[in-house]
Design an enzyme around this catalytic site. Structure first.
Site, PDB file in Angstrom:
ATOM      1  CE  LYS A 112      -4.410  -1.691   1.670  1.00 17.20           C
ATOM      2  NZ  LYS A 112      -5.582  -1.437   2.333  1.00 17.20           N
ATOM      3  CE  LYS A 196      -6.668  -7.568  -1.916  1.00 17.72           C
ATOM      4  NZ  LYS A 196      -7.687  -7.080  -0.828  1.00 17.72           N
ATOM      5  CE  LYS A 199     -11.624  -0.178   0.052  1.00 17.50           C
ATOM      6  NZ  LYS A 199     -11.583  -1.318   0.602  1.00 17.50           N
TER       7      LYS A 199
END
Ligand code: AQP
Length: 333
Positions: A112, A196, A199
């Site tokens: 992230k 994966k 969103k």
């Protein structure tokens, strides 16, 4: 006694991965009779920027998704994380138990934060410690999550064990078990079988959103990436066909069956037969959830009642635990 706990971030749009990996599993656990605590992770959401004008609505939306997917607020405790102060309090104490070396190994932070580690929030880094606090506050025994949370659950166990040892409080925090179950613990992107479903993927074609209408869902599945082959036979190794394997896993999870059963049903057929069947299944499963979410969002008063009541019930359990922790740590009281 069993106690199930999990959460979903209040960071906007839910997708099929959240539904199959989390929401649908929660409902199954509730229906098996286990007490469930399900929170909307708004403290987690702000580890990356959230528009203050939208955050409360996003929180209500996740609560609506919980209810719409079959969770009964009378049986399951549904609450906003930030409404129970004990989460933040315990998180600080556990920040002082967790070791820097442990957090340095967390792959989600690496993914992230990407190339901009030094510009990430400190919260994004200590996110797994807050997650440990969420779980340990309720002395949860089982935590249903998708595969991506496995490493964080292991860290929670390490933190619990270190707390129990450091403060000579054997068994104070039970070590929670991750429940990573079912055929769809890691739903992959519809465009790339190695990524994966997420969103934050810039391509909306990569995921099915819970807010997509029937035509959009059908179109996304029709255009989803496959290969030149046909549907595999039972026993075929699918290591080099990740997209096909993913669609089969989605079909199995949506129809409450196994991948083997799906393979047996479609073996040798073309994707032209399989994809429409999968689209029908996805629409049939998601349409009632979406419709109920919309109905609930139209009247926030109902959701707000659920969240307020849930926060009170959650605090009644969490507050005494954090008080006991303070005593164990030796704070003035
Ligand atoms: N692709 C997935 N397959 C199965 N389960 C999944 N979960 C998330 N993605 C998948 C599970 O959903 C629950 C809630 O997750 P979250 O609130 O932590 O959301 P997230 O993991 O941040 O969702 P995204 O879409 O993956 O967000 P970004 O793009 O921000 O990383 C968890 O139980 C999770 O395992």
């Amino acid at each position: 006694p069993r106690r199930i706990l999990s959460g979903i971030q209040a960071s906007g749009a839910l997708h099929l991965g959240n539904y199959l990996g989390a929401l649908k599993r929660f409902t199954a656990l509730q229906d098996s009779g286990a007490p469930c605590f399900l929170f909307v992770a708004d403290l987690h959401a702000i580890t990356v920027w959230q528009d203050p004008a939208l955050l409360a609505a996003q929180t209500r939306e996740i609560a609506a998704a919980y209810i719409a997917s079959g969770l009964d607020p009378a049986t399951s405790t549904i609450f906003p994380q930030s409404a129970v102060r004990a989460h933040s309090e315990l998180a600080w104490i556990l920040n002082c138990v967790a070791r820097l070396g442990w957090l340095d190994r967390m792959t989600q932070f690496k993914e992230k934060s990407g190339k901009h580690k030094e510009r990430s929030s400190v919260g994004l880094y200590t996110y797994p410690v807050l997650q440990a606090a969420d779980i340990l506050l309720y002395k949860a025994t089982e935590v249903p999550v998708g595969e991506d949370q496995k490493q964080h659950l292991e860290l929670t166990r390490d933190i619990a064990a270190k707390f129990n040892t450091d403060f000579n409080a054997p068994g104070f925090f039970p070590l929670p078990e991750p429940l990573i179950q079912g055929p769809a613990t890691r739903v992959m992107s519809l465009r790339d079988g190695a990524a994966k479903m997420s969103k934050s993927d810039p391509s909306d074609q990569s995921r099915i959103n819970l807010t997509d209408d029937a035509d959009t869902i059908a179109a996304k599945i029709r255009k989803s990436k496959t290969d030149m082959g046909v549907m595999p036979a039972p026993g075929d190794v699918l290591d080099d066909r990740p997209e096909v394997r993913n669609l089969i896993a989605i079909y199995a999870a949506l129809s409450d069956t196994t991948r083997e059963a799906v393979t047996a049903q479609f073996a040798g057929q073309g994707f032209g037969a399989f994809k429409p069947a999968l689209a029908d299944l996805a629409v049939a499963a998601l349409a009632p959830v979406t419709a109920e979410m919309r109905r609930l969002m139209d009247d926030p008063a109902e959701i707000d009642r659920v969240l307020k009541d849930g926060a009170e019930r959650a605090a009644a359990i969490a507050d005494p635990v954090v008080d006991e922790v303070k005593k164990i740590v030796g704070f003035w009281r």
